[in-house]
Design an enzyme around this catalytic site. Structure first.
Site, mmCIF file in Angstrom:
data_model
loop_
_atom_site.group_PDB
_atom_site.id
_atom_site.type_symbol
_atom_site.label_atom_id
_atom_site.label_comp_id
_atom_site.label_asym_id
_atom_site.label_seq_id
_atom_site.Cartn_x
_atom_site.Cartn_y
_atom_site.Cartn_z
ATOM 1 C CB ALA A 166 -23.159 -8.392 -23.631
ATOM 2 C CG PHE A 167 -27.141 -5.211 -21.441
ATOM 3 C CD1 PHE A 167 -28.474 -5.187 -21.836
ATOM 4 C CD2 PHE A 167 -26.232 -4.429 -22.152
ATOM 5 C CE1 PHE A 167 -28.888 -4.402 -22.904
ATOM 6 C CE2 PHE A 167 -26.640 -3.643 -23.214
ATOM 7 C CZ PHE A 167 -27.973 -3.633 -23.598
ATOM 8 N N GLY A 231 -13.828 -8.366 -14.192
ATOM 9 C CA GLY A 231 -13.475 -9.064 -15.435
ATOM 10 C C GLY A 231 -11.961 -9.117 -15.609
ATOM 11 N N GLY A 247 -19.409 -8.772 -25.917
ATOM 12 C CA GLY A 247 -19.722 -7.382 -25.576
ATOM 13 C C GLY A 247 -19.308 -6.455 -26.694
ATOM 14 C CB SER A 248 -18.803 -2.820 -26.709
ATOM 15 O OG SER A 248 -17.886 -2.767 -25.640
ATOM 16 C CD GLU A 269 -19.120 -14.991 -30.721
ATOM 17 O OE1 GLU A 269 -19.724 -14.252 -31.527
ATOM 18 O OE2 GLU A 269 -18.807 -16.164 -30.984
ATOM 19 C CG LEU A 270 -15.788 -8.342 -29.857
ATOM 20 C CD1 LEU A 270 -14.450 -7.722 -30.226
ATOM 21 C CD2 LEU A 270 -15.978 -8.349 -28.343
ATOM 22 C CB CYS A 303 -24.610 -8.909 -31.276
ATOM 23 S SG CYS A 303 -25.193 -10.587 -31.118
ATOM 24 C CD GLU A 403 -23.196 -2.850 -31.719
ATOM 25 O OE1 GLU A 403 -22.298 -2.605 -30.889
ATOM 26 O OE2 GLU A 403 -23.707 -3.982 -31.827
ATOM 27 C CB ALA A 467 -28.004 -17.471 -34.943
HETATM 28 P P1 NAD Z 1 -19.891 -4.057 -22.779
HETATM 29 O O1 NAD Z 1 -18.715 -4.197 -23.676
HETATM 30 O O2 NAD Z 1 -20.133 -2.755 -22.145
HETATM 31 O O3 NAD Z 1 -19.788 -5.130 -21.577
HETATM 32 C C1 NAD Z 1 -19.760 -6.516 -21.829
HETATM 33 C C2 NAD Z 1 -19.094 -7.228 -20.674
HETATM 34 O O4 NAD Z 1 -17.704 -6.923 -20.677
HETATM 35 C C3 NAD Z 1 -19.611 -6.804 -19.292
HETATM 36 O O5 NAD Z 1 -19.705 -7.945 -18.475
HETATM 37 C C4 NAD Z 1 -18.521 -5.865 -18.795
HETATM 38 O O6 NAD Z 1 -18.436 -5.773 -17.390
HETATM 39 C C5 NAD Z 1 -17.283 -6.517 -19.375
HETATM 40 N N1 NAD Z 1 -16.122 -5.635 -19.567
HETATM 41 C C6 NAD Z 1 -16.124 -4.390 -20.082
HETATM 42 N N2 NAD Z 1 -14.857 -3.918 -20.149
HETATM 43 C C7 NAD Z 1 -14.044 -4.907 -19.680
HETATM 44 C C8 NAD Z 1 -12.634 -5.017 -19.480
HETATM 45 N N3 NAD Z 1 -11.803 -4.025 -19.794
HETATM 46 N N4 NAD Z 1 -12.156 -6.164 -18.966
HETATM 47 C C9 NAD Z 1 -12.982 -7.195 -18.654
HETATM 48 N N5 NAD Z 1 -14.332 -7.128 -18.800
HETATM 49 C C10 NAD Z 1 -14.854 -6.002 -19.310
HETATM 50 O O7 NAD Z 1 -21.167 -4.511 -23.630
HETATM 51 P P2 NAD Z 1 -22.730 -4.441 -23.257
HETATM 52 O O8 NAD Z 1 -23.186 -3.028 -23.304
HETATM 53 O O9 NAD Z 1 -23.029 -5.252 -22.056
HETATM 54 O O10 NAD Z 1 -23.358 -5.243 -24.502
HETATM 55 C C11 NAD Z 1 -23.600 -4.702 -25.753
HETATM 56 C C12 NAD Z 1 -22.523 -5.053 -26.764
HETATM 57 O O11 NAD Z 1 -22.312 -6.454 -26.804
HETATM 58 C C13 NAD Z 1 -22.907 -4.667 -28.186
HETATM 59 O O12 NAD Z 1 -21.786 -4.104 -28.813
HETATM 60 C C14 NAD Z 1 -23.286 -5.986 -28.829
HETATM 61 O O13 NAD Z 1 -23.175 -6.004 -30.233
HETATM 62 C C15 NAD Z 1 -22.329 -6.913 -28.173
HETATM 63 N N6 NAD Z 1 -22.781 -8.294 -28.216
HETATM 64 C C16 NAD Z 1 -22.169 -9.132 -29.108
HETATM 65 C C17 NAD Z 1 -22.616 -10.439 -29.230
HETATM 66 C C18 NAD Z 1 -21.973 -11.376 -30.211
HETATM 67 O O14 NAD Z 1 -22.182 -12.574 -30.077
HETATM 68 N N7 NAD Z 1 -21.222 -10.902 -31.186
HETATM 69 C C19 NAD Z 1 -23.666 -10.899 -28.433
HETATM 70 C C20 NAD Z 1 -24.265 -10.020 -27.522
HETATM 71 C C21 NAD Z 1 -23.805 -8.717 -27.429
#
Ligand code: NAD
Length: 517
Positions: A166-167, A231, A247-248, A269-270, A303, A403, A467
């Site tokens: 994620a970013f 991805g 990511g999300s 890890e969402l 997150c 969220e 953490a």
């Molecule tokens: P995002 O889900 O938009 O993107 C995350 C990554 O997934 C990017 O690299 C994106 O290109 C890729 N991606 C998206 N759809 C995909 C698909 N269908 N197939 C393959 N790859 C795909 O998330 P974001 O906006 O970059 O980050 C924010 C989110 O990440 C928040 O929901 C946050 O809670 C979560 N996050 C969770 C943790 C954790 O450890 N639980 C840590 C950091 C961020």
């Protein structure tokens, strides 16, 4: 290069990290075969173009996976402590480059400079952890029920690990995965967020140098660039036994299903929806910094950010006033300037999501205590700077249940005993981080018991945010169930094998079964 960023040493930092100047296009890392269209990276801090990175086409990807597979065959044969030595050298390089890399994280992602340095420190810490681990990838011996037999459990390298990140943690999440995967003998392909591609190129440059110094193939660490379509090259590829995706929840739902379809393993890890329970005995000196940093740190884009405060009615007014008072002291501005507490959101889409969430909370009956809004004028030209908001709300509001990746904090009351507060804390779909503020031992223990918090992380008298790498990190329910970083999280990067060895002259069957010939 614009004056504002040059002032903070960004130009030097890019140079030290092997990235070319703005507008010249940017090196895409020595083993990245990107030949697709360019993606531009703009800083949310000042709206300036930092650089461009070429994306990975399907043909490019085939070369990358081939390089990673070839490298795996040699890397898995290298003794684990020797692989640990490579990770040790990588950690040392990160120590040398902590300042420029931390600055780039802050400039490209928008988090405060201190948090940028902190993120690089996490990378260093996980390297140290992994070096020790490289001598402890132990299996066990298990008593056999059959005479003259012994059972063992071994851990073998898994293969090529695909990392999607994620970013908001543009460098640390990669390191949490790679440092462990490498000592386990795996090779890695990383698709970083398309919103912070230069951080990935910088990291790739650092590890590529370490691999070169040790005459090791670059396929041990590969990056691919682009959006979700790139991805998907990995999630649908049976040559990748493990996908670690951060990511999300929306993304995890798609990725998890795609990987499961081909019987791959996924580490998800969402999103989180993290709450702090504030009980009648909570110490305000601990509550205020814990809740405020949790809610506004990284501009609410962690997150583990604190999204909900569940406050006992007997202390509600006191806690509310103290937190509202603390918000008045927050300074918002360029995160590279250390006097500012809060930087920008990642982009204008994030700003619109934030504004829409505040409107929705109001429409559902929320009472705004600290007004949000977008900042304008000098220093805020990128259009991504927003004011952290506080809203009194109910736990069952639709907007509270989801969220929003922005600095919006919801305050709510509980009136009964701690069980009521725990039910509210657990009453959301996500299960990442949680905390209780109390000086009452029974309340703390109930919160940590089987009937307590249902989250992967449950803290007492510290907030939800952040953490240490020593513990396993991750969460339950719609947070995805994955664990990475410390404890025994390394096991997912390996293949478990059970061995039974017969050193007798007979062949007794298990469970007493007879098969006379
Ligand atoms: P995002 O889900 O938009 O993107 C995350 C990554 O997934 C990017 O690299 C994106 O290109 C890729 N991606 C998206 N759809 C995909 C698909 N269908 N197939 C393959 N790859 C795909 O998330 P974001 O906006 O970059 O980050 C924010 C989110 O990440 C928040 O929901 C946050 O809670 C979560 N996050 C969770 C943790 C954790 O450890 N639980 C840590 C950091 C961020």
């Amino acid at each position: 290069m614009q004056a504002v960023s040059a002032d903070f040493g960004i130009k030097d930092a890019l140079k030290q990290l092997g990235l070319k100047d703005i507008n010249e296009g940017t090196s895409t890392g020595s083993n990245n075969f990107g030949s697709g269209e360019l993606i531009a990276s703009y800083s949310p801090t000042d709206g300036q173009l930092i650089g461009k990175v070429s994306t990975t086409t399907k043909d490019d990807y085939e070369k990358v996976i081939q390089a990673a597979q070839d490298a795996f065959l040699m890397f898995r044969a290298m003794p684990a402590p020797q692989r640990g030595e490579i990770v040790r050298q990588f950690g040392n390089k990160l120590r040398e480059l902590k300042e420029p890399l931390g600055k780039l994280v802050s400039y490209e992602m928008g988090k405060s400079l201190q948090e940028g340095y902190g993120e690089v420190q996490e990378m260093i810490d996980i390297c140290d952890f992994a070096v020790g681990l490289s001598r402890q990838l132990n299996g066990q011996t298990i008593p056999s029920e059959r005479p003259g037999h012994v059972m063992r459990e071994q851990w073998h390298s898994l293969g090529v690990v695909g990392i999607i990140s994620a970013f908001n943690f543009p460098v640390a999440v990669w390191a949490w995965n790679t440092a462990l995967a490498w000592v386990c003998g795996d090779t890695c392909i990383w698709k970083a967020s398309e919103k912070a591609p230069l951080c990935a190129v910088a990291c790739q440059n650092i590890i590529a140098e370490v691999l070169k110094d040790n005459n090791l193939p670059e396929g041990i660490s590969c990056i691919i660039n682009g959006d979700y379509k790139v991805g998907e090259f990995m999630t649908t590829d049976h040559r990748i036994p493990l996908i670690s995706a951060t990511g999300s929840t929306r993304m995890g739902r798609i990725v998890g299903a795609k990987v499961a379809e081909r019987f791959g393993k996924s580490l998800l890890e969402l999103g989180g929806n993290n709450a702090i329970i504030i009980t009648p005995t909570a110490d305000l000196k601990v509550v205020v910094p814990g809740a405020v940093f949790g809610a506004v740190g990284t501009c609410g884009q962690r997150c583990t950010s604190t999204r909900r405060l569940i406050i006992h009615e007997s202390v509600y007014n006191k806690v509310r006033d103290a937190i509202v008072g603390a918000y008045k002291q927050l300074t918002i501005g360029n995160p590279l300037d250390e006097k500012n507490h809060i930087g920008p959101l990642i982009d204008k889409d994030a700003v619109n999501t934030y504004l829409a969430a505040i409107e929705k909370a109001k429409a559902e009956g929320g009472n705004v205590l600290v007004e949000g809004g977008v900042l304008e004028g000098e220093g805020y030209e990128s259009g991504c700077y927003v004011k952290p908001a506080i809203i009194e709300a109910k736990n069952d509001f639709e907007i509270v249940q989801s969220e929003t990746f922005a600095p919006i904090l919801y305050l709510m009351k509980y009136s009964g005993d701690v069980e009521q507060a725990i039910a509210m804390q657990n009453g959301v779909a996500q299960g990442l981080s949680s905390a209780i503020m109390t000086n009452e031992m029974k309340e703390a223990e109930k919160f940590l018991s089987f009937a307590g918090s249902d989250c992967g992380i449950a803290n007492v008298n510290i907030g939800t945010s952040g953490a240490e790498i020593g513990g396993a990190f991750g969460g339950e329910k719609e947070t995805g169930g994955g664990r990475e970083s410390g404890s025994d999280a390394w096991k997912i990067y390996m293949r478990r094998q059970t061995n039974t060895i017969n050193y007798s002259d007979e062949l007794p069957l298990a469970q007493g079964i007879k098969f006379d010939l």
